[in-house]
Design a protein around this motif. Sequence first.
Motif, PDB file in Angstrom:
ATOM      1  N   ALA A 154      32.801  34.029  34.531  1.00  0.00           N
ATOM      2  CA  ALA A 154      32.323  35.272  35.141  1.00  0.00           C
ATOM      3  C   ALA A 154      32.434  36.432  34.166  1.00  0.00           C
ATOM      4  O   ALA A 154      32.389  37.598  34.593  1.00  0.00           O
ATOM      5  N   ALA A 155      32.545  36.145  32.875  1.00  0.00           N
ATOM      6  CA  ALA A 155      32.717  37.195  31.867  1.00  0.00           C
ATOM      7  C   ALA A 155      31.620  38.252  31.895  1.00  0.00           C
ATOM      8  O   ALA A 155      31.914  39.441  31.712  1.00  0.00           O
ATOM      9  N   PRO A 156      30.328  37.893  32.107  1.00  0.00           N
ATOM     10  CA  PRO A 156      29.303  38.945  32.164  1.00  0.00           C
ATOM     11  C   PRO A 156      29.574  39.993  33.249  1.00  0.00           C
ATOM     12  O   PRO A 156      29.300  41.183  33.052  1.00  0.00           O
ATOM     13  N   PHE A 157      30.108  39.576  34.388  1.00  0.00           N
ATOM     14  CA  PHE A 157      30.442  40.535  35.442  1.00  0.00           C
ATOM     15  C   PHE A 157      31.606  41.423  35.019  1.00  0.00           C
ATOM     16  O   PHE A 157      31.560  42.646  35.190  1.00  0.00           O
ATOM     17  N   PRO A 213      33.926  46.744  34.133  1.00  0.00           N
ATOM     18  CA  PRO A 213      35.346  46.692  33.750  1.00  0.00           C
ATOM     19  C   PRO A 213      36.260  47.395  34.744  1.00  0.00           C
ATOM     20  O   PRO A 213      37.444  47.050  34.840  1.00  0.00           O
ATOM     21  N   HIS A 214      35.724  48.357  35.471  1.00  0.00           N
ATOM     22  CA  HIS A 214      36.563  49.092  36.438  1.00  0.00           C
ATOM     23  C   HIS A 214      36.951  48.247  37.637  1.00  0.00           C
ATOM     24  O   HIS A 214      37.845  48.626  38.411  1.00  0.00           O
ATOM     25  N   LEU A 215      36.298  47.094  37.793  1.00  0.00           N
ATOM     26  CA  LEU A 215      36.631  46.210  38.899  1.00  0.00           C
ATOM     27  C   LEU A 215      37.579  45.101  38.485  1.00  0.00           C
ATOM     28  O   LEU A 215      38.027  44.313  39.323  1.00  0.00           O
ATOM     29  N   THR A 218      22.201  32.304  33.687  1.00  0.00           N
ATOM     30  CA  THR A 218      21.905  32.836  35.021  1.00  0.00           C
ATOM     31  C   THR A 218      22.977  33.825  35.468  1.00  0.00           C
ATOM     32  O   THR A 218      22.675  34.817  36.143  1.00  0.00           O
ATOM     33  N   VAL A 219      24.224  33.559  35.083  1.00  0.00           N
ATOM     34  CA  VAL A 219      25.307  34.494  35.413  1.00  0.00           C
ATOM     35  C   VAL A 219      25.073  35.823  34.700  1.00  0.00           C
ATOM     36  O   VAL A 219      25.243  36.902  35.286  1.00  0.00           O
ATOM     37  N   VAL A 243      30.198  42.330  43.474  1.00  0.00           N
ATOM     38  CA  VAL A 243      30.729  41.843  42.201  1.00  0.00           C
ATOM     39  C   VAL A 243      32.194  41.446  42.350  1.00  0.00           C
ATOM     40  O   VAL A 243      32.621  40.406  41.827  1.00  0.00           O
ATOM     41  N   THR A 244      32.968  42.240  43.048  1.00  0.00           N
ATOM     42  CA  THR A 244      34.386  41.922  43.260  1.00  0.00           C
ATOM     43  C   THR A 244      34.549  40.595  43.984  1.00  0.00           C
ATOM     44  O   THR A 244      35.403  39.770  43.624  1.00  0.00           O
ATOM     45  N   TYR A 245      33.711  40.371  44.986  1.00  0.00           N
ATOM     46  CA  TYR A 245      33.801  39.118  45.728  1.00  0.00           C
ATOM     47  C   TYR A 245      33.384  37.927  44.863  1.00  0.00           C
ATOM     48  O   TYR A 245      34.034  36.870  44.893  1.00  0.00           O
ATOM     49  N   VAL A 246      32.303  38.090  44.096  1.00  0.00           N
ATOM     50  CA  VAL A 246      31.829  36.990  43.248  1.00  0.00           C
ATOM     51  C   VAL A 246      32.903  36.582  42.253  1.00  0.00           C
ATOM     52  O   VAL A 246      33.214  35.395  42.093  1.00  0.00           O
TER      53      VAL A 246
END
Length: 254
Positions: free
Chosen positions: A242-245, A250-252, A74-75, A108-111
Amino acid sequence: MSEWLVLTLAMAAACAVVLTIVVINNRRITEDDDPSETPDVIEYMTMMIGVIYAIVLGLAIAGVWEARGAAQETVRQEAQAMHEISARAEVYPQAVRERIRADVDAYVTYVVGDEWTYMSEHGELSEEGTALLEKVRRSVTDYRPADDFEGQAYQPLVDQVAAADDARGARGQNAGATMPGVVWFGLIIGALVTVGLIFTLQIRRTGRELLLAGLFSVLIAFLLFLIWDFDAPFGRGISATAAPFTDLFPHLTP
């Protein structure tokens, strides 16, 4: 307290209790005691109970491992949907495109940075994460396409927002422990019965038998720890990441 320290203490405690009972029990045995008098039916029952409990442990481990795999999937789906929103916004005017991508990056940064910890501590999604996703939805749906080319990209973008929302909901459902309390009751009682039955086999105080009794109790404690650790896919040591994010954004990554 570290989870691995908890595991070490639990295994050491289980081993210590078993060995202590063995030693105390053997001090009460008279010199004319004959270990060969153990009925064959007791050995058979002990073996069968051990086999049944091993099957139950195996099913429990397989169940929580499958739940962890589903949580990780799901992630991946959520991260992929957010990546698609950011990529497909390329067809929109620069101002709209930058606003959508900024909202996606903020979500994405918050997650990755905050909500992962929040899920671990509270076992649920945060309201701020929900609000940030809603902001992404508004940025996508509020824009009116200026031509057919933009119009063709509009519906897929809306669909990706829906996919991200659905994956986020599934992530929230997996945030807490999934193993029912009655199952834990059965696992713990089964462990006590299985370990306790080794005393019906007239175990002696020889080094070999003490070693086997200790290793057996350590193994049971370790398997129960694995089930407990896998039971909360986002909350403990061997958890979904959270590796998929971070891979798709990558810039985040700090």
